[in-house]
Scaffold this active site. Sequence first.
Site, PDB file in Angstrom:
ATOM      1  N   MET A   1      41.174 -12.196 136.582  1.00  0.00           N
ATOM      2  CA  MET A   1      42.526 -11.788 136.230  1.00  0.00           C
ATOM      3  C   MET A   1      42.508 -11.036 134.905  1.00  0.00           C
ATOM      4  SD  MET A   1      45.851 -11.965 136.747  1.00  0.00           S
ATOM      5  CE  MET A   1      47.429 -12.044 135.858  1.00  0.00           C
TER       6      MET A   1
ATOM      7  N   SER B   1      35.704 -13.832 135.654  1.00  0.00           N
ATOM      8  CA  SER B   1      36.730 -14.824 135.325  1.00  0.00           C
ATOM      9  C   SER B   1      37.136 -15.551 136.598  1.00  0.00           C
ATOM     10  CB  SER B   1      37.925 -14.138 134.644  1.00  0.00           C
ATOM     11  OG  SER B   1      38.840 -15.107 134.174  1.00  0.00           O
ATOM     12  N   THR B   2      38.398 -15.474 136.993  1.00  0.00           N
ATOM     13  CA  THR B   2      38.886 -16.227 138.144  1.00  0.00           C
ATOM     14  C   THR B   2      38.063 -15.931 139.396  1.00  0.00           C
ATOM     15  OG1 THR B   2      41.090 -15.950 137.190  1.00  0.00           O
ATOM     16  CG2 THR B   2      40.956 -16.839 139.426  1.00  0.00           C
TER      17      THR B   2
ATOM     18  N   ASP C   1      40.010  -8.047 130.614  1.00  0.00           N
ATOM     19  CA  ASP C   1      38.891  -8.293 129.713  1.00  0.00           C
ATOM     20  C   ASP C   1      37.615  -7.684 130.291  1.00  0.00           C
ATOM     21  OD1 ASP C   1      37.447  -9.277 127.541  1.00  0.00           O
ATOM     22  OD2 ASP C   1      37.033 -11.188 128.533  1.00  0.00           O
TER      23      ASP C   1
ATOM     24  N   HIS D   1      34.618 -16.811 132.008  1.00  0.00           N
ATOM     25  CA  HIS D   1      35.690 -17.503 131.302  1.00  0.00           C
ATOM     26  C   HIS D   1      35.752 -18.961 131.755  1.00  0.00           C
ATOM     27  CE1 HIS D   1      37.869 -13.376 130.867  1.00  0.00           C
ATOM     28  NE2 HIS D   1      36.956 -13.554 129.921  1.00  0.00           N
TER      29      HIS D   1
END
Length: 359
Positions: A299, A179-180, A302, A205
């Site tokens: 973050m 993600s991030t 997940d 993401h």
Amino acid sequence: MSFRKVRVLIIDDSASVRQALTAILSADPGIEVIAAAADPFAAARYIQAEVPDVITLDVEMPRMDGVTFLRRLMAQCPTPVVMCSSLVEEGSETLLQALEAGAVDVFLKPRVGVADHLVEAHAQICEIVKGAAQARLGARRPARTASPQARLTADAVLPPPTGRAMSRTTEMVVCIGASTGGTEALREVLTALPANAPGIVVVQHMPENFTRAFARRLNDLCEVDVKEAEDGDTVMRGHVLIAPGGLRHIMVERQGARYVVAVREGPLVSRHRPSVDVLFRSAARNAGANAVGIIMTGMGDDGARGLLEMRQAGARTFAQDEATSVVFGMPREAIARGAAERVVSLGAIARDLLHVTAR
């Protein structure tokens, strides 16, 4: 327990977008909007008075575009920046340039007046902003944020693994979740792989329409072939499939001795679609010991549950270490659950992946 709110500066030339983002972010108890500016020049005056924890930055603005401002900001006052865009297909390359220039993440401009979109966008935008506040930029200390909101698990899409061991095949499937900070981390991992690397399926993401340009960019840089996944694509050596952003989940399915991906509609899982938990659970159910799971910077949590399910099903599992993660959220949660067989640095992921998949 008290916590420090994430202070956000919004920069967007659209008054309606500034108003909508202010409402969305201000509704979160862990976020405070300190100002909203119509262009980078007005924003610079706010930054001189108070440096925010996070800046949301429009891509196209009068007098100075967002990417130019981003580059100047990173050279003079490094601050976590999240790019905000309407993200039509032809604008995706610009957003990739922004990520390469130092932006932490990207989200879609809210479609003002569409209530259903705002309900889903609220949680996603707030999580992206909170994740950006924890990004490692120099010696910045992460802000403390409120507890995450309740959300669906992978049970909403797939039943839990049966626990039956899958027989080994000659090929393996590698599942990666990020993600991030993941766009640049994935670039480093995938460019280090040879042309005959095992087949890989990735959930990063991202908003809709962005993953196609991201896959094209990686394909130009890598020895492996990289493409945005389509329903029914075969997972095979030398190929990387990037889950389409924003609209559907991606799952690994077994057809005889080979694996294919299924791209399916479904609710947000762990506040995301596509969800890493859904991909990992499908690998636990359908690949078992034929799979490798890797969870990277991001973050939230997940993928943590799904990675544990993969390990329990016999898969090899890695988590990126704290030192090389932009945000040590997803890997930390996976490690805490005992899901990660190994904790490795970003620079070692490709090497260790090739080692455990060697036949």
